[in-house]
Design a protein around this motif. Structure first.
Motif, PDB file in Angstrom:
ATOM      1  N   ASP A   6      61.385  68.533  42.633  1.00  0.00           N
ATOM      2  CA  ASP A   6      61.911  68.645  43.987  1.00  0.00           C
ATOM      3  C   ASP A   6      62.157  67.213  44.446  1.00  0.00           C
ATOM      4  O   ASP A   6      61.221  66.446  44.639  1.00  0.00           O
ATOM      5  CB  ASP A   6      60.821  69.333  44.835  1.00  0.00           C
ATOM      6  N   LYS A   7      63.438  66.844  44.561  1.00  0.00           N
ATOM      7  CA  LYS A   7      63.787  65.437  44.838  1.00  0.00           C
ATOM      8  C   LYS A   7      63.061  64.924  46.084  1.00  0.00           C
ATOM      9  O   LYS A   7      62.573  63.816  46.114  1.00  0.00           O
ATOM     10  CB  LYS A   7      65.302  65.276  45.043  1.00  0.00           C
ATOM     11  N   GLY A   8      62.996  65.758  47.112  1.00  0.00           N
ATOM     12  CA  GLY A   8      62.367  65.356  48.363  1.00  0.00           C
ATOM     13  C   GLY A   8      60.883  65.124  48.175  1.00  0.00           C
ATOM     14  O   GLY A   8      60.309  64.189  48.706  1.00  0.00           O
ATOM     15  N   ARG A   9      60.286  65.984  47.320  1.00  0.00           N
ATOM     16  CA  ARG A   9      58.843  65.910  47.076  1.00  0.00           C
ATOM     17  C   ARG A   9      58.453  64.530  46.552  1.00  0.00           C
ATOM     18  O   ARG A   9      57.533  63.910  47.015  1.00  0.00           O
ATOM     19  CB  ARG A   9      58.499  66.943  46.004  1.00  0.00           C
ATOM     20  N   GLY A  10      59.251  64.024  45.603  1.00  0.00           N
ATOM     21  CA  GLY A  10      58.928  62.744  44.966  1.00  0.00           C
ATOM     22  C   GLY A  10      58.950  61.595  45.944  1.00  0.00           C
ATOM     23  O   GLY A  10      58.034  60.787  45.984  1.00  0.00           O
ATOM     24  N   GLY A  48      55.863  59.060  47.328  1.00  0.00           N
ATOM     25  CA  GLY A  48      55.890  57.671  46.852  1.00  0.00           C
ATOM     26  C   GLY A  48      56.046  57.538  45.345  1.00  0.00           C
ATOM     27  O   GLY A  48      55.808  56.483  44.790  1.00  0.00           O
ATOM     28  N   GLY A  49      56.444  58.601  44.648  1.00  0.00           N
ATOM     29  CA  GLY A  49      56.598  58.528  43.186  1.00  0.00           C
ATOM     30  C   GLY A  49      57.899  57.834  42.794  1.00  0.00           C
ATOM     31  O   GLY A  49      58.803  57.687  43.597  1.00  0.00           O
ATOM     32  N   VAL A  57      46.844  60.578  39.122  1.00  0.00           N
ATOM     33  CA  VAL A  57      47.506  60.365  40.426  1.00  0.00           C
ATOM     34  C   VAL A  57      48.444  61.539  40.722  1.00  0.00           C
ATOM     35  O   VAL A  57      48.504  62.040  41.847  1.00  0.00           O
ATOM     36  CB  VAL A  57      48.252  59.001  40.443  1.00  0.00           C
ATOM     37  N   ASN A  58      49.167  62.018  39.704  1.00  0.00           N
ATOM     38  CA  ASN A  58      50.052  63.175  39.916  1.00  0.00           C
ATOM     39  C   ASN A  58      49.260  64.402  40.375  1.00  0.00           C
ATOM     40  O   ASN A  58      49.673  65.121  41.282  1.00  0.00           O
ATOM     41  CB  ASN A  58      50.789  63.544  38.625  1.00  0.00           C
TER      42      ASN A  58
END
Ligand code: ADP
Length: 270
Positions: A209-213, A217-218, A159-160
Protein backbone atom coordinates in the motif's frame (compact mmCIF):
# COMPACT_ATOMS: atom_id res chain seq x y z
CA UNK A 1 33.63 -5.98 -17.93
CA UNK A 2 34.15 -7.22 -21.44
CA UNK A 3 32.96 -10.49 -22.88
CA UNK A 4 29.83 -12.19 -24.02
CA UNK A 5 27.20 -13.28 -21.54
CA UNK A 6 25.13 -16.31 -22.47
CA UNK A 7 22.10 -17.82 -20.79
CA UNK A 8 21.81 -21.58 -21.29
CA UNK A 9 18.64 -23.57 -20.68
CA UNK A 10 18.07 -27.25 -21.29
CA UNK A 11 14.78 -29.11 -21.49
CA UNK A 12 13.95 -32.73 -22.11
CA UNK A 13 12.59 -32.93 -25.68
CA UNK A 14 11.53 -36.56 -25.75
CA UNK A 15 12.80 -39.60 -23.87
CA UNK A 16 16.40 -39.37 -25.12
CA UNK A 17 16.82 -35.93 -26.61
CA UNK A 18 17.39 -32.60 -24.96
CA UNK A 19 16.75 -29.16 -26.38
CA UNK A 20 19.38 -26.57 -25.52
CA UNK A 21 18.51 -22.87 -25.73
CA UNK A 22 21.39 -20.41 -25.79
CA UNK A 23 20.54 -16.74 -25.52
CA UNK A 24 22.97 -13.83 -25.82
CA UNK A 25 22.18 -11.65 -22.78
CA UNK A 26 25.24 -9.37 -23.05
CA UNK A 27 23.17 -6.24 -23.70
CA UNK A 28 20.84 -6.99 -20.81
CA UNK A 29 23.77 -7.69 -18.52
CA UNK A 30 25.53 -4.43 -19.48
CA UNK A 31 22.33 -2.40 -19.06
CA UNK A 32 21.81 -3.92 -15.62
CA UNK A 33 25.43 -3.07 -14.79
CA UNK A 34 24.84 0.55 -15.89
CA UNK A 35 21.73 0.76 -13.72
CA UNK A 36 23.63 -0.52 -10.69
CA UNK A 37 26.53 1.93 -11.29
CA UNK A 38 24.11 4.83 -11.74
CA UNK A 39 22.25 4.08 -8.50
CA UNK A 40 25.52 3.69 -6.57
CA UNK A 41 27.01 6.95 -7.96
CA UNK A 42 23.82 8.99 -7.59
CA UNK A 43 23.32 7.84 -3.98
CA UNK A 44 26.91 8.64 -3.16
CA UNK A 45 26.67 12.13 -4.73
CA UNK A 46 23.48 12.90 -2.78
CA UNK A 47 25.24 12.33 0.53
CA UNK A 48 27.34 15.53 0.53
CA UNK A 49 24.55 18.08 -0.14
CA UNK A 50 22.35 16.31 2.39
CA UNK A 51 25.06 16.55 5.06
CA UNK A 52 25.28 20.32 4.43
CA UNK A 53 21.47 20.74 4.62
CA UNK A 54 21.33 18.74 7.86
CA UNK A 55 24.14 20.83 9.34
CA UNK A 56 22.31 24.12 8.65
CA UNK A 57 19.05 22.64 9.91
CA UNK A 58 20.72 21.75 13.21
CA UNK A 59 21.95 25.34 13.57
CA UNK A 60 18.48 26.69 12.73
CA UNK A 61 16.91 24.34 15.29
CA UNK A 62 19.01 25.92 18.03
CA UNK A 63 17.21 29.26 17.42
CA UNK A 64 13.81 27.65 16.84
CA UNK A 65 12.14 29.17 19.89
CA UNK A 66 12.69 32.72 18.65
CA UNK A 67 11.02 31.99 15.27
CA UNK A 68 7.31 32.23 14.32
CA UNK A 69 5.22 29.03 14.73
CA UNK A 70 4.94 28.41 10.98
CA UNK A 71 8.73 28.47 10.59
CA UNK A 72 9.12 26.17 13.59
CA UNK A 73 6.79 23.66 11.92
CA UNK A 74 8.81 24.02 8.71
CA UNK A 75 12.05 23.19 10.54
CA UNK A 76 10.50 20.08 12.14
CA UNK A 77 9.18 18.92 8.78
CA UNK A 78 12.51 19.56 6.98
CA UNK A 79 14.36 17.68 9.73
CA UNK A 80 11.99 14.68 9.40
CA UNK A 81 12.27 14.63 5.63
CA UNK A 82 16.05 14.95 5.61
CA UNK A 83 16.18 12.05 8.08
CA UNK A 84 14.03 10.04 5.70
CA UNK A 85 16.24 10.92 2.76
CA UNK A 86 19.31 9.88 4.74
CA UNK A 87 17.77 6.45 5.42
CA UNK A 88 16.88 6.10 1.75
CA UNK A 89 20.45 6.92 0.66
CA UNK A 90 21.92 4.55 3.25
CA UNK A 91 19.60 1.76 2.07
CA UNK A 92 20.41 2.43 -1.61
CA UNK A 93 24.14 2.35 -0.91
CA UNK A 94 23.84 -0.86 1.12
CA UNK A 95 21.77 -2.49 -1.64
CA UNK A 96 24.33 -1.41 -4.27
CA UNK A 97 27.17 -2.89 -2.23
CA UNK A 98 25.23 -6.14 -1.84
CA UNK A 99 24.36 -6.31 -5.55
CA UNK A 100 27.83 -5.51 -6.84
CA UNK A 101 29.68 -7.62 -4.28
CA UNK A 102 31.88 -4.61 -3.50
CA UNK A 103 33.57 -3.92 -0.15
CA UNK A 104 32.37 -7.22 1.26
CA UNK A 105 32.71 -7.73 4.96
CA UNK A 106 34.61 -10.77 6.19
CA UNK A 107 32.41 -13.62 7.46
CA UNK A 108 32.93 -14.68 11.07
CA UNK A 109 31.11 -16.47 13.88
CA UNK A 110 28.66 -14.18 15.69
CA UNK A 111 26.57 -14.74 18.77
CA UNK A 112 22.93 -14.47 17.68
CA UNK A 113 21.97 -13.33 21.17
CA UNK A 114 24.41 -10.39 20.96
CA UNK A 115 23.16 -9.32 17.53
CA UNK A 116 19.54 -9.43 18.68
CA UNK A 117 20.24 -7.60 21.95
CA UNK A 118 21.74 -4.69 19.99
CA UNK A 119 18.70 -4.61 17.69
CA UNK A 120 16.34 -4.75 20.67
CA UNK A 121 18.02 -1.69 22.16
CA UNK A 122 17.74 0.31 18.91
CA UNK A 123 14.08 -0.56 18.23
CA UNK A 124 12.91 0.23 21.78
CA UNK A 125 11.99 3.85 20.94
CA UNK A 126 9.54 2.79 18.19
CA UNK A 127 7.73 0.12 20.23
CA UNK A 128 4.42 1.34 21.60
CA UNK A 129 2.95 0.18 24.91
CA UNK A 130 0.49 -2.00 22.95
CA UNK A 131 3.35 -4.09 21.54
CA UNK A 132 4.97 -7.01 23.32
CA UNK A 133 8.34 -7.97 21.89
CA UNK A 134 9.74 -11.34 22.95
CA UNK A 135 13.10 -12.70 21.83
CA UNK A 136 13.92 -16.36 22.26
CA UNK A 137 17.34 -17.74 21.32
CA UNK A 138 18.85 -20.97 22.68
CA UNK A 139 22.08 -20.32 24.65
CA UNK A 140 25.35 -20.36 22.74
CA UNK A 141 23.79 -20.15 19.28
CA UNK A 142 26.21 -18.86 16.66
CA UNK A 143 25.87 -17.87 13.03
CA UNK A 144 28.67 -17.57 10.48
CA UNK A 145 28.30 -14.42 8.41
CA UNK A 146 28.84 -10.70 7.90
CA UNK A 147 27.84 -8.87 11.08
CA UNK A 148 26.52 -5.61 9.61
CA UNK A 149 24.59 -7.43 6.87
CA UNK A 150 22.93 -9.81 9.33
CA UNK A 151 22.19 -6.89 11.61
CA UNK A 152 20.48 -5.01 8.72
CA UNK A 153 18.44 -8.02 7.61
CA UNK A 154 17.24 -8.96 11.11
CA UNK A 155 16.50 -5.40 12.15
CA UNK A 156 14.56 -4.71 8.93
CA UNK A 157 12.31 -7.70 9.69
CA UNK A 158 11.80 -6.67 13.32
CA UNK A 159 11.16 -2.99 12.46
CA UNK A 160 8.65 -4.08 9.78
CA UNK A 161 6.81 -6.27 12.31
CA UNK A 162 6.46 -3.23 14.58
CA UNK A 163 5.58 -0.76 11.76
CA UNK A 164 2.93 -2.96 10.22
CA UNK A 165 1.24 -3.77 13.54
CA UNK A 166 -0.29 -0.33 14.14
CA UNK A 167 -2.66 -1.71 16.77
CA UNK A 168 0.11 -3.42 18.67
CA UNK A 169 0.11 -7.14 19.52
CA UNK A 170 2.71 -9.79 20.11
CA UNK A 171 5.95 -9.75 18.11
CA UNK A 172 7.93 -12.96 18.53
CA UNK A 173 11.54 -13.15 17.45
CA UNK A 174 12.79 -16.73 17.53
CA UNK A 175 15.99 -18.57 16.66
CA UNK A 176 15.71 -22.35 16.31
CA UNK A 177 18.49 -24.85 15.68
CA UNK A 178 17.13 -27.73 13.60
CA UNK A 179 18.79 -30.82 12.21
CA UNK A 180 19.39 -29.27 8.76
CA UNK A 181 19.23 -25.53 9.36
CA UNK A 182 19.13 -22.59 11.72
CA UNK A 183 15.94 -20.58 11.45
CA UNK A 184 15.47 -16.95 12.40
CA UNK A 185 11.83 -15.91 12.40
CA UNK A 186 9.80 -12.82 13.21
CA UNK A 187 6.06 -13.24 13.72
CA UNK A 188 3.58 -10.42 14.22
CA UNK A 189 -0.17 -10.00 14.71
CA UNK A 190 -0.37 -6.99 12.42
CA UNK A 191 -1.97 -5.97 9.13
CA UNK A 192 -0.85 -9.07 7.25
CA UNK A 193 -0.37 -9.20 3.47
CA UNK A 194 -2.66 -10.27 0.65
CA UNK A 195 -1.18 -13.56 -0.74
CA UNK A 196 -1.16 -12.02 -4.27
CA UNK A 197 1.57 -9.60 -3.21
CA UNK A 198 3.87 -11.98 -1.35
CA UNK A 199 6.02 -12.93 -4.41
CA UNK A 200 6.69 -9.22 -5.09
CA UNK A 201 7.64 -8.12 -1.57
CA UNK A 202 11.42 -8.36 -2.09
CA UNK A 203 11.37 -6.15 -5.22
CA UNK A 204 13.04 -2.76 -4.84
CA UNK A 205 10.52 -0.05 -3.86
CA UNK A 206 7.58 -2.46 -3.81
CA UNK A 207 4.95 -1.58 -1.24
CA UNK A 208 1.64 -3.30 -0.74
CA UNK A 209 0.00 0.00 0.00
CA UNK A 210 1.94 3.01 -1.30
CA UNK A 211 0.42 5.32 1.31
CA UNK A 212 1.20 2.86 4.10
CA UNK A 213 4.93 2.98 3.39
CA UNK A 214 5.36 6.73 3.36
CA UNK A 215 3.36 7.26 6.56
CA UNK A 216 5.47 4.65 8.36
CA UNK A 217 8.71 6.19 7.12
CA UNK A 218 9.78 3.12 5.09
CA UNK A 219 11.97 3.27 2.00
CA UNK A 220 10.54 0.21 0.22
CA UNK A 221 14.06 -1.27 0.16
CA UNK A 222 14.07 -3.22 3.43
CA UNK A 223 13.00 -6.61 2.08
CA UNK A 224 15.19 -6.23 -1.04
CA UNK A 225 18.12 -5.82 1.36
CA UNK A 226 16.98 -8.87 3.36
CA UNK A 227 16.81 -10.92 0.15
CA UNK A 228 20.36 -9.97 -0.93
CA UNK A 229 21.85 -10.52 2.53
CA UNK A 230 20.28 -13.99 2.59
CA UNK A 231 21.64 -14.80 -0.89
CA UNK A 232 25.14 -13.98 0.41
CA UNK A 233 24.61 -16.35 3.32
CA UNK A 234 23.13 -19.18 1.20
CA UNK A 235 19.95 -18.71 3.16
CA UNK A 236 16.30 -18.65 2.09
CA UNK A 237 13.43 -16.36 3.00
CA UNK A 238 10.00 -17.82 3.69
CA UNK A 239 6.97 -15.58 4.11
CA UNK A 240 3.57 -16.63 5.40
CA UNK A 241 0.85 -14.13 6.06
CA UNK A 242 -2.86 -13.65 6.41
CA UNK A 243 -4.54 -10.26 6.06
CA UNK A 244 -5.61 -8.84 9.45
CA UNK A 245 -4.18 -11.87 11.27
CA UNK A 246 -0.44 -11.34 10.94
CA UNK A 247 2.76 -12.34 9.19
CA UNK A 248 5.78 -14.55 9.77
CA UNK A 249 9.08 -13.94 7.98
CA UNK A 250 11.58 -16.81 8.39
CA UNK A 251 15.22 -16.95 7.29
CA UNK A 252 16.57 -20.49 6.84
CA UNK A 253 20.36 -20.70 7.17
CA UNK A 254 22.25 -23.83 6.05
CA UNK A 255 23.57 -26.03 8.85
CA UNK A 256 27.26 -25.36 8.04
CA UNK A 257 26.73 -21.71 9.09
CA UNK A 258 25.12 -22.57 12.38
CA UNK A 259 26.63 -23.81 15.67
CA UNK A 260 25.38 -24.29 19.17
CA UNK A 261 28.68 -24.30 20.93
CA UNK A 262 29.97 -22.52 24.06
CA UNK A 263 33.54 -22.84 22.70
CA UNK A 264 32.71 -20.33 19.97
CA UNK A 265 32.18 -17.59 22.54
CA UNK A 266 35.90 -16.85 22.62
CA UNK A 267 36.23 -17.08 18.81
CA UNK A 268 33.35 -14.61 18.33
CA UNK A 269 34.74 -12.27 20.97
CA UNK A 270 38.17 -12.00 19.28
P1 ADP B 1 9.12 -0.55 3.63
O1 ADP B 1 10.25 0.38 3.79
O2 ADP B 1 7.97 0.04 2.85
O3 ADP B 1 8.70 -1.16 4.92
P2 ADP B 1 10.02 -3.21 2.85
O4 ADP B 1 10.80 -3.64 1.65
O5 ADP B 1 10.63 -3.48 4.18
O6 ADP B 1 9.69 -1.68 2.65
O7 ADP B 1 8.59 -3.92 2.79
C1 ADP B 1 7.87 -3.89 1.57
C2 ADP B 1 6.38 -3.88 1.84
O8 ADP B 1 6.00 -5.15 2.39
C3 ADP B 1 5.95 -2.86 2.89
O9 ADP B 1 5.72 -1.60 2.31
C4 ADP B 1 4.68 -3.49 3.42
O10 ADP B 1 3.60 -3.17 2.56
C5 ADP B 1 4.94 -4.99 3.31
N1 ADP B 1 5.38 -5.58 4.60
C6 ADP B 1 6.65 -5.84 5.00
N2 ADP B 1 6.68 -6.41 6.22
C7 ADP B 1 5.40 -6.51 6.62
C8 ADP B 1 4.76 -7.03 7.80
N3 ADP B 1 5.45 -7.55 8.82
N4 ADP B 1 3.38 -6.98 7.84
C9 ADP B 1 2.68 -6.46 6.82
N5 ADP B 1 3.21 -5.96 5.68
C10 ADP B 1 4.54 -5.98 5.58
Amino acid sequence: KEGVYLEVQTTLYDQNDHLIFIRDVTRLYLLEQMRKDFVANASHELKTPLTVIKGYLETLSMFKDSLPASMQRGIVSMTDQSQRMEHLIEDLLLLSRLETNEKREEHQWHSIQDVLETIERTVKPIISENHTLTVSVPNDSYLYGAHSELYSAFSNLIVNAIKYSPNGGQISVIWENNEHSGVFSVADQGLGIDPRFIPRLTERFFRVDKGRGSSTGGTGLGLAIVKHVLIHHNAKLQISSQPNIGSTFSCHFPIDRVRQDAMLASVAAN
